[in-house]
Design an enzyme around this catalytic site. Structure first.
Site, PDB file in Angstrom:
ATOM      1  N   ASP A  19       0.871  -1.112  -0.009  1.00  0.00           N
ATOM      2  CA  ASP A  19      -0.075   0.061  -0.056  1.00  0.00           C
ATOM      3  C   ASP A  19       0.859   1.179   0.043  1.00  0.00           C
ATOM      4  O   ASP A  19       2.301   1.231   0.196  1.00  0.00           O
ATOM      5  CB  ASP A  19      -0.876  -0.143   1.283  1.00  0.00           C
ATOM      6  CG  ASP A  19      -1.611   1.264   1.425  1.00  0.00           C
ATOM      7  OD1 ASP A  19      -2.409   1.684   0.479  1.00  0.00           O
ATOM      8  OD2 ASP A  19      -1.579   1.835   2.405  1.00  0.00           O
ATOM      9  N   ASP A  21       0.061   5.189   0.931  1.00  0.00           N
ATOM     10  CA  ASP A  21      -0.496   5.955   1.769  1.00  0.00           C
ATOM     11  C   ASP A  21      -0.481   5.396   3.511  1.00  0.00           C
ATOM     12  O   ASP A  21      -1.378   4.562   3.405  1.00  0.00           O
ATOM     13  CB  ASP A  21      -1.582   6.899   1.837  1.00  0.00           C
ATOM     14  CG  ASP A  21      -1.607   7.988   0.413  1.00  0.00           C
ATOM     15  OD1 ASP A  21      -0.935   8.784   0.659  1.00  0.00           O
ATOM     16  OD2 ASP A  21      -2.050   7.487  -0.619  1.00  0.00           O
ATOM     17  N   THR A 110      -2.576   1.416  -4.697  1.00  0.00           N
ATOM     18  CA  THR A 110      -3.021   2.392  -3.708  1.00  0.00           C
ATOM     19  C   THR A 110      -4.435   2.688  -4.200  1.00  0.00           C
ATOM     20  O   THR A 110      -4.959   2.402  -5.462  1.00  0.00           O
ATOM     21  CB  THR A 110      -2.153   3.382  -3.922  1.00  0.00           C
ATOM     22  OG1 THR A 110      -2.586   4.370  -3.340  1.00  0.00           O
ATOM     23  CG2 THR A 110      -2.032   4.313  -5.520  1.00  0.00           C
ATOM     24  N   SER A 111      -5.142   3.383  -3.103  1.00  0.00           N
ATOM     25  CA  SER A 111      -6.624   3.688  -3.422  1.00  0.00           C
ATOM     26  C   SER A 111      -6.498   5.263  -4.165  1.00  0.00           C
ATOM     27  O   SER A 111      -7.309   5.525  -4.328  1.00  0.00           O
ATOM     28  CB  SER A 111      -7.332   3.800  -1.945  1.00  0.00           C
ATOM     29  OG  SER A 111      -7.530   2.555  -1.629  1.00  0.00           O
ATOM     30  N   LYS A 142     -10.168  -1.161  -2.821  1.00  0.00           N
ATOM     31  CA  LYS A 142     -10.212  -1.711  -1.651  1.00  0.00           C
ATOM     32  C   LYS A 142     -11.555  -1.102  -0.809  1.00  0.00           C
ATOM     33  O   LYS A 142     -12.061  -0.259  -1.043  1.00  0.00           O
ATOM     34  CB  LYS A 142      -9.122  -1.161  -0.595  1.00  0.00           C
ATOM     35  CG  LYS A 142      -7.783  -1.445  -1.509  1.00  0.00           C
ATOM     36  CD  LYS A 142      -6.409  -0.795  -0.788  1.00  0.00           C
ATOM     37  CE  LYS A 142      -5.282  -0.863  -1.474  1.00  0.00           C
ATOM     38  NZ  LYS A 142      -4.242  -0.192  -0.750  1.00  0.00           N
ATOM     39  N   ASP A 167      -1.590  -0.787   6.149  1.00  0.00           N
ATOM     40  CA  ASP A 167      -1.846   0.126   7.329  1.00  0.00           C
ATOM     41  C   ASP A 167      -3.123   0.012   7.584  1.00  0.00           C
ATOM     42  O   ASP A 167      -3.497   0.552   8.792  1.00  0.00           O
ATOM     43  CB  ASP A 167      -1.001   1.261   7.387  1.00  0.00           C
ATOM     44  CG  ASP A 167      -1.962   2.165   6.315  1.00  0.00           C
ATOM     45  OD1 ASP A 167      -2.208   3.223   6.988  1.00  0.00           O
ATOM     46  OD2 ASP A 167      -2.142   1.989   5.188  1.00  0.00           O
TER      47      ASP A 167
END
Length: 227
Positions: A19, A21, A110-111, A142, A167
């Site tokens: 991931d 961030d 990543t989102s 996600k 995270d």
């Protein structure tokens, strides 16, 4: 003495998917500033933003402002986040982890949208891997497994042979749904909220060492005094 990495210690993986961030870079202040301002502008109680960490912006906006206001509200949060990259930093151990796995054994899922991911990577100075999956690349972000399934496919490996580092509970759920092993870092979410969702939990990436062998990628506890 049991390893803090439990079943992950000594297990060979084909690749590692990170991931971004909260895992590789610290963008928490930026995210909070942007979304609080957005909430104020759109008469949304900021308390309603809780629980969305790791979820794509489009899904958050759709949940909070469904209907005709959705597109304008999504465009606005995109503007706010792209305009604010002040203070973004690489998290401990992140650069070393990516360097150890370069050039072909890691990816980022990543989102963020592609433009936002590029802006934050540039602001942080992080040397990102070649495989980068963003919210623009998948129909479902996600906590659905799609980002990790696509990352593993682009890496040319079976998801069951991938380790995902996350995270957020939503990201861990997505990784589990994709069939990946999971390592959680305690950078944005309390340890007690991550333990049951991950195969192992560490404070951050400075607490582990990645190495490449003939059998694949190994993750081990960092030696005492190395952090």
């Amino acid at each position: 003495m049991p390893s803090p990495l439990g079943p992950l210690d000594g297990r060979p993986f084909a690749a590692v998917v990170f991931d971004m961030d909260g895992t590789l870079i610290d963008s928490t202040a930026v995210v909070v500033r942007s979304w609080i301002r957005w909430a104020q502008e759109h008469d949304v109680d900021p308390r309603r933003l809780q629980g969305f960490h790791g979820v794509p912006a489009a899904a958050i906006v759709a949940e909070l402002l469904p209907g005709p206001r959705h597109q304008d509200a999504l465009r606005r949060i995109t503007e706010l986040e792209l305009a604010d990259t002040d203070g973004i930093e690489v998290l401990p151990g992140a650069a070393e982890a990516l360097a150890a796995l370069a050039p072909a054994h890691s990816a980022i899922a990543t989102s963020c949208t592609a433009p936002l991911a590029a802006a934050r990577i540039e602001a942080s100075g992080l040397k990102a891997p070649e495989v980068l999956v963003t919210a623009d690349d998948v129909e479902r972000g996600k906590p659905h497994p799609d980002p990790f399934l696509l990352a593993s496919r682009r890496l040319g490996v079976d998801p069951a042979h991938c380790l995902v580092v996350e995270d957020a509970p939503g990201g861990l759920a997505a990784a589990r749904a994709a069939g990946c092993a999971t390592l959680a870092v305690v950078t944005t979410t309390p340890r007690e909220e991550l333990g049951d969702a991950a195969d192992a939990v560490v404070t951050d990436l400075s607490h582990v060492v990645f190495s490449r062998t003939g059998g694949g990628v190994l993750v081990s506890p960092a030696p005492p005094g190395s952090r």
